[in-house]
Design a protein around this motif. Structure first.
Motif, PDB file in Angstrom:
ATOM      1  N   ARG A 186      -2.284  -4.349   3.289  1.00  0.00           N
ATOM      2  CA  ARG A 186      -2.136  -5.809   3.288  1.00  0.00           C
ATOM      3  C   ARG A 186      -2.797  -6.424   4.525  1.00  0.00           C
ATOM      4  O   ARG A 186      -3.399  -7.495   4.459  1.00  0.00           O
ATOM      5  CB  ARG A 186      -0.663  -6.179   3.220  1.00  0.00           C
ATOM      6  CG  ARG A 186      -0.093  -6.109   1.804  1.00  0.00           C
ATOM      7  CD  ARG A 186       1.375  -6.431   1.763  1.00  0.00           C
ATOM      8  NE  ARG A 186       1.823  -6.637   0.381  1.00  0.00           N
ATOM      9  CZ  ARG A 186       3.056  -6.432  -0.041  1.00  0.00           C
ATOM     10  NH1 ARG A 186       3.995  -6.010   0.815  1.00  0.00           N
ATOM     11  NH2 ARG A 186       3.386  -6.641  -1.301  1.00  0.00           N
ATOM     12  N   HIS A 225       1.448   0.087  -8.999  1.00  0.00           N
ATOM     13  CA  HIS A 225       0.536   0.293  -7.875  1.00  0.00           C
ATOM     14  C   HIS A 225       1.258   0.108  -6.545  1.00  0.00           C
ATOM     15  O   HIS A 225       1.151   0.946  -5.635  1.00  0.00           O
ATOM     16  CB  HIS A 225      -0.629  -0.701  -7.936  1.00  0.00           C
ATOM     17  CG  HIS A 225      -1.589  -0.445  -9.039  1.00  0.00           C
ATOM     18  ND1 HIS A 225      -2.689  -1.250  -9.258  1.00  0.00           N
ATOM     19  CD2 HIS A 225      -1.632   0.507  -9.998  1.00  0.00           C
ATOM     20  CE1 HIS A 225      -3.370  -0.794 -10.299  1.00  0.00           C
ATOM     21  NE2 HIS A 225      -2.743   0.262 -10.763  1.00  0.00           N
ATOM     22  N   LEU A 226       1.975  -1.000  -6.417  1.00  0.00           N
ATOM     23  CA  LEU A 226       2.606  -1.320  -5.138  1.00  0.00           C
ATOM     24  C   LEU A 226       3.703  -0.326  -4.780  1.00  0.00           C
ATOM     25  O   LEU A 226       3.903  -0.004  -3.601  1.00  0.00           O
ATOM     26  CB  LEU A 226       3.155  -2.748  -5.172  1.00  0.00           C
ATOM     27  CG  LEU A 226       2.123  -3.856  -5.399  1.00  0.00           C
ATOM     28  CD1 LEU A 226       2.774  -5.226  -5.298  1.00  0.00           C
ATOM     29  CD2 LEU A 226       0.961  -3.755  -4.427  1.00  0.00           C
ATOM     30  N   THR A 227       4.413   0.176  -5.785  1.00  0.00           N
ATOM     31  CA  THR A 227       5.454   1.176  -5.529  1.00  0.00           C
ATOM     32  C   THR A 227       4.858   2.428  -4.902  1.00  0.00           C
ATOM     33  O   THR A 227       5.387   2.966  -3.917  1.00  0.00           O
ATOM     34  CB  THR A 227       6.184   1.538  -6.834  1.00  0.00           C
ATOM     35  OG1 THR A 227       6.887   0.388  -7.316  1.00  0.00           O
ATOM     36  CG2 THR A 227       7.177   2.673  -6.607  1.00  0.00           C
ATOM     37  N   LEU A 269       1.953   2.752  -3.287  1.00  0.00           N
ATOM     38  CA  LEU A 269       1.443   2.452  -1.952  1.00  0.00           C
ATOM     39  C   LEU A 269       2.570   2.368  -0.931  1.00  0.00           C
ATOM     40  O   LEU A 269       2.438   2.826   0.212  1.00  0.00           O
ATOM     41  CB  LEU A 269       0.652   1.142  -1.971  1.00  0.00           C
ATOM     42  CG  LEU A 269      -0.639   1.133  -2.796  1.00  0.00           C
ATOM     43  CD1 LEU A 269      -1.261  -0.241  -2.773  1.00  0.00           C
ATOM     44  CD2 LEU A 269      -1.628   2.178  -2.298  1.00  0.00           C
ATOM     45  N   GLU A 270       3.689   1.792  -1.345  1.00  0.00           N
ATOM     46  CA  GLU A 270       4.837   1.702  -0.445  1.00  0.00           C
ATOM     47  C   GLU A 270       5.398   3.088  -0.136  1.00  0.00           C
ATOM     48  O   GLU A 270       5.727   3.400   1.008  1.00  0.00           O
ATOM     49  CB  GLU A 270       5.912   0.816  -1.080  1.00  0.00           C
ATOM     50  CG  GLU A 270       7.080   0.524  -0.149  1.00  0.00           C
ATOM     51  CD  GLU A 270       8.021  -0.511  -0.720  1.00  0.00           C
ATOM     52  OE1 GLU A 270       8.652  -1.236   0.063  1.00  0.00           O
ATOM     53  OE2 GLU A 270       8.132  -0.594  -1.971  1.00  0.00           O
ATOM     54  N   PHE A 312      -5.308  -3.771  -6.110  1.00  0.00           N
ATOM     55  CA  PHE A 312      -4.103  -3.160  -6.652  1.00  0.00           C
ATOM     56  C   PHE A 312      -3.269  -4.263  -7.292  1.00  0.00           C
ATOM     57  O   PHE A 312      -3.121  -5.349  -6.718  1.00  0.00           O
ATOM     58  CB  PHE A 312      -3.307  -2.462  -5.555  1.00  0.00           C
ATOM     59  CG  PHE A 312      -4.037  -1.300  -4.938  1.00  0.00           C
ATOM     60  CD1 PHE A 312      -3.973  -0.039  -5.510  1.00  0.00           C
ATOM     61  CD2 PHE A 312      -4.803  -1.465  -3.793  1.00  0.00           C
ATOM     62  CE1 PHE A 312      -4.660   1.036  -4.959  1.00  0.00           C
ATOM     63  CE2 PHE A 312      -5.484  -0.398  -3.227  1.00  0.00           C
ATOM     64  CZ  PHE A 312      -5.405   0.858  -3.820  1.00  0.00           C
ATOM     65  N   LEU A 351       1.219   0.500   2.364  1.00  0.00           N
ATOM     66  CA  LEU A 351       1.151  -0.840   1.782  1.00  0.00           C
ATOM     67  C   LEU A 351       0.950  -1.906   2.852  1.00  0.00           C
ATOM     68  O   LEU A 351       0.087  -2.781   2.710  1.00  0.00           O
ATOM     69  CB  LEU A 351       2.415  -1.129   0.969  1.00  0.00           C
ATOM     70  CG  LEU A 351       2.480  -2.505   0.284  1.00  0.00           C
ATOM     71  CD1 LEU A 351       1.272  -2.715  -0.611  1.00  0.00           C
ATOM     72  CD2 LEU A 351       3.771  -2.637  -0.521  1.00  0.00           C
ATOM     73  N   ASP A 352       1.713  -1.855   3.931  1.00  0.00           N
ATOM     74  CA  ASP A 352       1.573  -2.872   4.981  1.00  0.00           C
ATOM     75  C   ASP A 352       0.198  -2.790   5.636  1.00  0.00           C
ATOM     76  O   ASP A 352      -0.410  -3.827   5.957  1.00  0.00           O
ATOM     77  CB  ASP A 352       2.669  -2.695   6.030  1.00  0.00           C
ATOM     78  CG  ASP A 352       4.041  -3.099   5.517  1.00  0.00           C
ATOM     79  OD1 ASP A 352       4.106  -3.814   4.491  1.00  0.00           O
ATOM     80  OD2 ASP A 352       5.051  -2.687   6.121  1.00  0.00           O
ATOM     81  N   ASP A 388      -2.830  -8.171  -6.415  1.00  0.00           N
ATOM     82  CA  ASP A 388      -1.797  -8.378  -5.397  1.00  0.00           C
ATOM     83  C   ASP A 388      -2.311  -8.017  -4.010  1.00  0.00           C
ATOM     84  O   ASP A 388      -1.931  -8.642  -3.017  1.00  0.00           O
ATOM     85  CB  ASP A 388      -0.561  -7.523  -5.724  1.00  0.00           C
ATOM     86  CG  ASP A 388       0.116  -7.967  -7.005  1.00  0.00           C
ATOM     87  OD1 ASP A 388       0.539  -9.128  -7.068  1.00  0.00           O
ATOM     88  OD2 ASP A 388       0.211  -7.158  -7.947  1.00  0.00           O
ATOM     89  N   VAL A 389      -3.148  -6.993  -3.927  1.00  0.00           N
ATOM     90  CA  VAL A 389      -3.762  -6.582  -2.661  1.00  0.00           C
ATOM     91  C   VAL A 389      -5.210  -6.214  -2.962  1.00  0.00           C
ATOM     92  O   VAL A 389      -5.475  -5.380  -3.825  1.00  0.00           O
ATOM     93  CB  VAL A 389      -3.058  -5.360  -2.034  1.00  0.00           C
ATOM     94  CG1 VAL A 389      -3.742  -4.969  -0.727  1.00  0.00           C
ATOM     95  CG2 VAL A 389      -1.584  -5.637  -1.803  1.00  0.00           C
TER      96      VAL A 389
END
Length: 413
Positions: free
Chosen positions: A65, A51-53, A55-56, A46, A61-62, A95-96
């Motif tokens: 990770r 993408h990160l938004t 997943l959060e 990702f 997201l955590d 990023d992940v």
């Protein structure tokens, strides 16, 4: 009465959509041809804010990770095993980066409380009626749903049945790719090391979780091949033929292929569908706008699932409005990401000796590699509505009632 949605495909896009639809109060069923959730596969990544938004907002997201591989370095060698090029872990890791099978498990588990899963079955026919879609299954009894979503990949069954034959939408990009699992008899660390000759890459690397396991990754240039996608023995024979006669560790890897119980084998292709919906049927992920490798398809599928579910909830199940908004929001973004897949085959396995020398020479220059790493971070992005907050506010103010949106109010954040 809640809206009944059938999703075809339980890889990544399907469970991601099921998760969001369940949160918004839809009655969701996922049908999958495989007998169980599929494990294995290459690591997927990702990248970037969009993408990160998502997943959060999913609340994963955590967890992802924590499952992250930290990236996968890539080393290219010649027939004598001499290093030609080494790419650092962050070159392809994003990023992940997580193993595809573990991502699928996370999404399946998150969606399960509000989703019916039908494994070992598939759609054989669909008939749109004034009130829904009548669906026939290979094994189960016919059922009617309000909507059907094809999240079943590049070779989408739903797209074939509702939009037309695959050759109308999928274009071969000149390469094939294969992956399989094997014992780590070479004692390799995570990442990959591979033999590169013109038009071919044979790579292997240790598993990120289990040091006794490894994964093979083969890529070769070819005109379009005719074969049965469900005939594993035939696919193994095609790989054996493509890599026959190569030295280094290739003979041992081909021998491990004979024993491999599972194999991923497919063309590197892209799908381009002019309209992502037809009546009560819509396409999601690679079925609508796919690229086999390198087109950020996993991240795009998760983003598209978030938008499709959000628009269906926002429109209270009005599929015409929701499908149009979904495509308007996602199409340009998805196509921007998809372009990267056009370059994957030529990058991994340049077709000529000159092409190999040029790629290796350029990327062995640190400033060029640094520049490419920087460019890799500048991925496409799109501003996304915060559907959960919007729907929760609508419920609180009395604008929304009934089933749709109620779970959103109970699952803030």
């Amino acid at each position: 009465m809640s809206t009944k949605v059938l999703i075809s495909g339980a890889s990544i896009a399907g469970p991601a959509l099921a998760y969001w639809l369940g949160r918004y109060g839809f009655e969701t069923t996922v049908v999958e041809l495989a007998p169980a959730l599929r494990g294995g596969g290459q690591a997927v990544d990702f990248r970037g804010r969009t993408h990160l938004t998502v997943l959060e907002r999913m609340g994963v997201l955590d967890e992802l990770r924590a499952l992250g591989t930290g990236g996968s370095p890539m080393t290219f060698v010649d027939r004598r095993g001499r290093q030609l090029l080494r790419l650092p872990a962050d070159f392809a890791g994003g990023d992940v980066e997580v193993p595809r099978g573990e991502l699928a498990q996370v999404l399946h588990r998150r969606s399960l409380p509000h989703t019916e899963y039908l494994f070992g079955d598939s759609i054989t026919a669909m008939e749109e009626t004034p009130t829904g879609v009548r669906v026939a299954f290979r094994n189960g009894a016919p059922r009617e749903f309000d909507l059907v979503i094809g999240a079943d990949g590049l070779h989408s069954n739903v797209r074939r049945l509702a939009f037309g034959p695959e050759e109308d939408y999928v274009r071969h990009l000149g390469y094939y790719a294969a992956t399989w699992q094997l014992p780590n008899y070479l004692g390799l660390p995570p990442g990959s090391v591979g033999l590169n000759v013109p038009g071919r890459l044979a790579a292997v690397g240790g598993d990120h979780r289990d040091p006794t396991r490894a994964g093979a990754f083969f890529v070769f240039a070819s005109t379009e091949l005719r074969y049965d996608r469900h005939d594993v023995a035939q696919q193994k024979a095609l790989i054996q033929d493509a890599f026959a006669g190569l030295g280094w560790e290739v003979p041992g890897l081909l021998e491990s292929l004979r024993q491999a119980p599972e194999l991923y084998f497919d063309s590197i292709s892209r799908a381009d569908v002019p309209a992502w919906s037809s009546g009560r049927i819509a396409l999601l992920g690679d079925a609508a706008c796919g690229a086999t490798i390198g087109g950020m398809g996993t991240g795009t599928a998760v983003v598209a699932a978030y938008v499709l579910a959000g628009e269906l909830a926002r429109a209270c199940g009005d599929h015409r409005t929701a499908f149009a908004r979904y495509e308007h929001t996602v199409r340009d973004y998805a196509q921007g990401c998809q372009k990267g897949g056009d370059r994957t085959g030529p990058f991994l396995a340049p077709g000529t000796a000159t092409g190999l020398r040029v790629r290796n020479g350029l990327l062995n220059r640190r400033w060029i590699l640094d520049r490419m790493l920087e460019m890799g971070k500048q991925v496409s992005s799109v501003d996304l509505p915060d559907y959960t907050t919007e729907l929760s506010n609508a419920v609180a103010s009395g604008v929304l009632g009934g089933g749709v949106g109620l779970r959103a109010a109970r699952h803030r954040g």
